[in-house]
Scaffold this motif. Structure first.
Motif, PDB file in Angstrom:
ATOM      1  N   GLU A  68      63.871  25.643  37.973  1.00 39.28           N
ATOM      2  CA  GLU A  68      62.894  25.994  38.852  1.00 39.28           C
ATOM      3  C   GLU A  68      63.371  25.731  40.287  1.00 39.28           C
ATOM      4  O   GLU A  68      64.752  25.734  40.463  1.00 39.28           O
ATOM      5  CB  GLU A  68      61.587  24.985  38.672  1.00 39.28           C
ATOM      6  N   LEU A  69      62.649  25.660  41.270  1.00 37.07           N
ATOM      7  CA  LEU A  69      63.110  25.419  42.589  1.00 37.07           C
ATOM      8  C   LEU A  69      64.089  24.248  43.000  1.00 37.07           C
ATOM      9  O   LEU A  69      64.988  24.501  43.665  1.00 37.07           O
ATOM     10  CB  LEU A  69      62.053  25.286  43.436  1.00 37.07           C
ATOM     11  N   LEU A  70      63.619  23.165  42.371  1.00 35.72           N
ATOM     12  CA  LEU A  70      64.536  22.006  42.721  1.00 35.72           C
ATOM     13  C   LEU A  70      65.885  22.048  42.186  1.00 35.72           C
ATOM     14  O   LEU A  70      66.869  21.571  42.608  1.00 35.72           O
ATOM     15  CB  LEU A  70      63.665  20.747  42.273  1.00 35.72           C
ATOM     16  N   LEU A  71      65.874  22.433  40.821  1.00 33.68           N
ATOM     17  CA  LEU A  71      67.216  22.536  40.261  1.00 33.68           C
ATOM     18  C   LEU A  71      67.946  23.586  40.914  1.00 33.68           C
ATOM     19  O   LEU A  71      69.218  23.327  41.071  1.00 33.68           O
ATOM     20  CB  LEU A  71      66.947  23.019  38.719  1.00 33.68           C
ATOM     21  N   LEU A  72      67.286  24.670  41.444  1.00 37.38           N
ATOM     22  CA  LEU A  72      68.237  25.666  42.258  1.00 37.38           C
ATOM     23  C   LEU A  72      68.488  25.186  43.360  1.00 37.38           C
ATOM     24  O   LEU A  72      69.891  25.459  44.061  1.00 37.38           O
ATOM     25  CB  LEU A  72      67.507  26.908  42.464  1.00 37.38           C
ATOM     26  N   ALA A  73      67.970  24.285  44.269  1.00 38.83           N
ATOM     27  CA  ALA A  73      68.439  23.668  45.422  1.00 38.83           C
ATOM     28  C   ALA A  73      69.356  22.783  45.136  1.00 38.83           C
ATOM     29  O   ALA A  73      70.365  22.856  45.895  1.00 38.83           O
ATOM     30  CB  ALA A  73      67.062  22.905  45.864  1.00 38.83           C
ATOM     31  N   LYS A  74      69.146  22.147  43.964  1.00 40.92           N
ATOM     32  CA  LYS A  74      70.630  21.254  43.745  1.00 40.92           C
ATOM     33  C   LYS A  74      71.720  22.014  43.298  1.00 40.92           C
ATOM     34  O   LYS A  74      72.667  21.628  43.707  1.00 40.92           O
ATOM     35  CB  LYS A  74      70.192  20.259  42.198  1.00 40.92           C
ATOM     36  N   GLN A  75      71.991  23.014  42.665  1.00 40.75           N
ATOM     37  CA  GLN A  75      72.782  23.708  42.234  1.00 40.75           C
ATOM     38  C   GLN A  75      73.333  24.494  43.508  1.00 40.75           C
ATOM     39  O   GLN A  75      74.729  24.431  43.905  1.00 40.75           O
ATOM     40  CB  GLN A  75      72.488  25.160  41.378  1.00 40.75           C
ATOM     41  N   LEU A  76      72.701  25.065  44.489  1.00 42.08           N
ATOM     42  CA  LEU A  76      73.289  25.835  45.608  1.00 42.08           C
ATOM     43  C   LEU A  76      73.655  24.912  46.629  1.00 42.08           C
ATOM     44  O   LEU A  76      74.452  25.074  47.286  1.00 42.08           O
ATOM     45  CB  LEU A  76      72.167  26.773  46.283  1.00 42.08           C
ATOM     46  N   GLY A  77      72.875  23.639  46.556  1.00 49.64           N
ATOM     47  CA  GLY A  77      73.260  22.555  47.548  1.00 49.64           C
ATOM     48  C   GLY A  77      74.629  22.073  47.334  1.00 49.64           C
ATOM     49  O   GLY A  77      75.138  21.725  48.320  1.00 49.64           O
ATOM     50  N   ALA A  78      75.065  22.196  46.100  1.00 47.20           N
ATOM     51  CA  ALA A  78      76.350  21.671  45.781  1.00 47.20           C
ATOM     52  C   ALA A  78      77.491  22.661  45.591  1.00 47.20           C
ATOM     53  O   ALA A  78      78.683  22.426  45.242  1.00 47.20           O
ATOM     54  CB  ALA A  78      76.258  20.861  44.557  1.00 47.20           C
ATOM     55  N   ALA A  79      77.084  23.959  45.915  1.00 49.71           N
ATOM     56  CA  ALA A  79      78.087  25.125  45.947  1.00 49.71           C
ATOM     57  C   ALA A  79      78.964  25.022  47.079  1.00 49.71           C
ATOM     58  O   ALA A  79      78.758  25.121  48.263  1.00 49.71           O
ATOM     59  CB  ALA A  79      77.331  26.543  45.743  1.00 49.71           C
ATOM     60  N   ASN A  80      80.318  25.035  46.622  1.00 47.24           N
ATOM     61  CA  ASN A  80      81.491  25.183  47.734  1.00 47.24           C
ATOM     62  C   ASN A  80      81.281  26.511  48.402  1.00 47.24           C
ATOM     63  O   ASN A  80      81.872  26.702  49.410  1.00 47.24           O
ATOM     64  CB  ASN A  80      82.858  24.795  47.229  1.00 47.24           C
ATOM     65  N   THR A  81      81.003  27.604  47.769  1.00 50.33           N
ATOM     66  CA  THR A  81      81.145  28.792  48.304  1.00 50.33           C
ATOM     67  C   THR A  81      80.168  28.886  49.477  1.00 50.33           C
ATOM     68  O   THR A  81      80.429  30.022  50.351  1.00 50.33           O
ATOM     69  CB  THR A  81      80.822  30.010  47.311  1.00 50.33           C
ATOM     70  N   ILE A  82      79.215  28.320  49.698  1.00 50.31           N
ATOM     71  CA  ILE A  82      78.229  28.440  50.956  1.00 50.31           C
ATOM     72  C   ILE A  82      77.944  26.990  51.582  1.00 50.31           C
ATOM     73  O   ILE A  82      77.216  26.777  52.482  1.00 50.31           O
ATOM     74  CB  ILE A  82      76.890  28.844  50.325  1.00 50.31           C
ATOM     75  N   GLY A  83      79.397  26.185  51.485  1.00 50.34           N
ATOM     76  CA  GLY A  83      79.235  25.114  52.278  1.00 50.34           C
ATOM     77  C   GLY A  83      78.330  23.986  51.996  1.00 50.34           C
ATOM     78  O   GLY A  83      78.096  23.045  52.757  1.00 50.34           O
TER      79      GLY A  83
END
Length: 299
Positions: A218-233
């Motif tokens: 859901e949204l919170l898990l996606l925020a955690k995953q994308l927030g930790a992605a090096n590809t987008i800072g």
């Protein structure tokens, strides 16, 4: 000086004191928000570099899909919780002790178990006995169990808060307990408890965020995953703000729909017609209840 049922109308000094307290409260809240905004600006959280990830279409597609998964879990949980709430409330209002006491025990048990603990039991506990449950259903069933038990107490309280004459009016014209409950008591209780019911549904919507702990996408898990992605800072703060805005928007939309539904219910021709007839017709009980009109209007 006129009075209120709950409290006396405040005098000039109390009004002035309440205004001062209100102004101070608003000033404190604005100051706290301003402090956090200032810190975000000072640390460069609003710089273009931090938000560059949101210029990619793929990011917004993932956010949209996560939002749909959140709404899917909420929709199923909301419908299930309402159904369970009505079933448990009717069971608790039963005149038969062999129905009322077991239902009361089930309701109290479901209310006592935290939602997250229920999710853990369903997702991690059932596989121990050979039952694998998808994370989606673990989230939905846990939300149904908890929020359904809470709604049961809300509906029960709404029914029991109605004047006794409402039920006696139905019995006096030959209705059974089921008819009195279905045609007279429950509709009125639902109208009276609508704000509380909607508030609990908003809680249900927000509690879908707990699904990220059991890997529901859901949204919170996606925020955690994308927030930790090096590809987008690693825009963890930015993703959190975007998700918060989405949740706030969904909750406001749900509240708006609830207000619209409440206004339509209050403007119903049956309700208004019954109110006018009750004012004009002298055939009433001492508590203002008209036996025949209530049954005919099926409030």
């Amino acid at each position: 000086m006129s009075g209120s049922v709950l409290y006396d109308v405040p005098g000039p000094r109390a009004i002035a004191r309440n205004r001062v307290i209100g102004v101070i409260t608003i000033a404190v809240v604005v100051a706290i928000i301003g402090f956090f905004v200032w810190r975000l600006i000072a640390t460069g959280q609003f710089s273009a570099q931090k938000w560059i990830g949101f210029t990619y279409t793929r990011i917004w597609e993932q956010i949209a899909m996560a939002t749909l998964r959140t709404l899917a879990a909420f929709g199923a949980a909301a419908v299930g919780a309402l159904i369970l709430g009505f079933v448990l409330a009717i069971g608790r209002l039963s005149d038969r002790a062999w129905i009322r006491w077991p239902v009361t025990a089930i309701t109290e048990f479901l209310r006592a178990v935290p939602v997250l603990v229920m999710m853990f039991l369903l997702y991690y506990g059932l596989p121990v006995i050979g039952v694998d449950m998808p994370s989606y259903w673990a989230v939905v069933i846990a939300l149904i169990a908890y929020n359904g038990s809470v709604l049961a107490e809300v509906i029960r309280a709404g029914v029991e808060s109605l004047p006794r004459g409402q039920g006696e009016a139905g019995y006096s014209i030959g209705l059974r307990k089921s008819g009195v409950m279905r045609l007279i008591l429950l509709p009125q209780a639902i109208r009276a408890m609508m704000p509380v019911i909607i508030s609990q549904l908003v809680v249900t919507l927000k509690d879908t965020a707990l699904g990220f702990i059991i890997t529901y996408e859901e949204l919170l898990l996606l925020a955690k995953q994308l927030g930790a992605a090096n590809t987008i800072g690693r825009p963890i703060v930015q993703m959190t703000m975007v998700v918060a805005v989405i949740y706030i928007g969904m909750c406001l939309l749900l509240s708006l729909l609830a207000r619209v539904a409440e206004k339509r219910m209050s403007r119903s021709p049956k309700v208004q017609g019954a109110a006018r007839k009750l004012e004009e017709d002298p055939r009433r009980h001492d508590d203002g209840t008209d036996t025949e009109l209530i049954a005919q209007q099926r409030l």
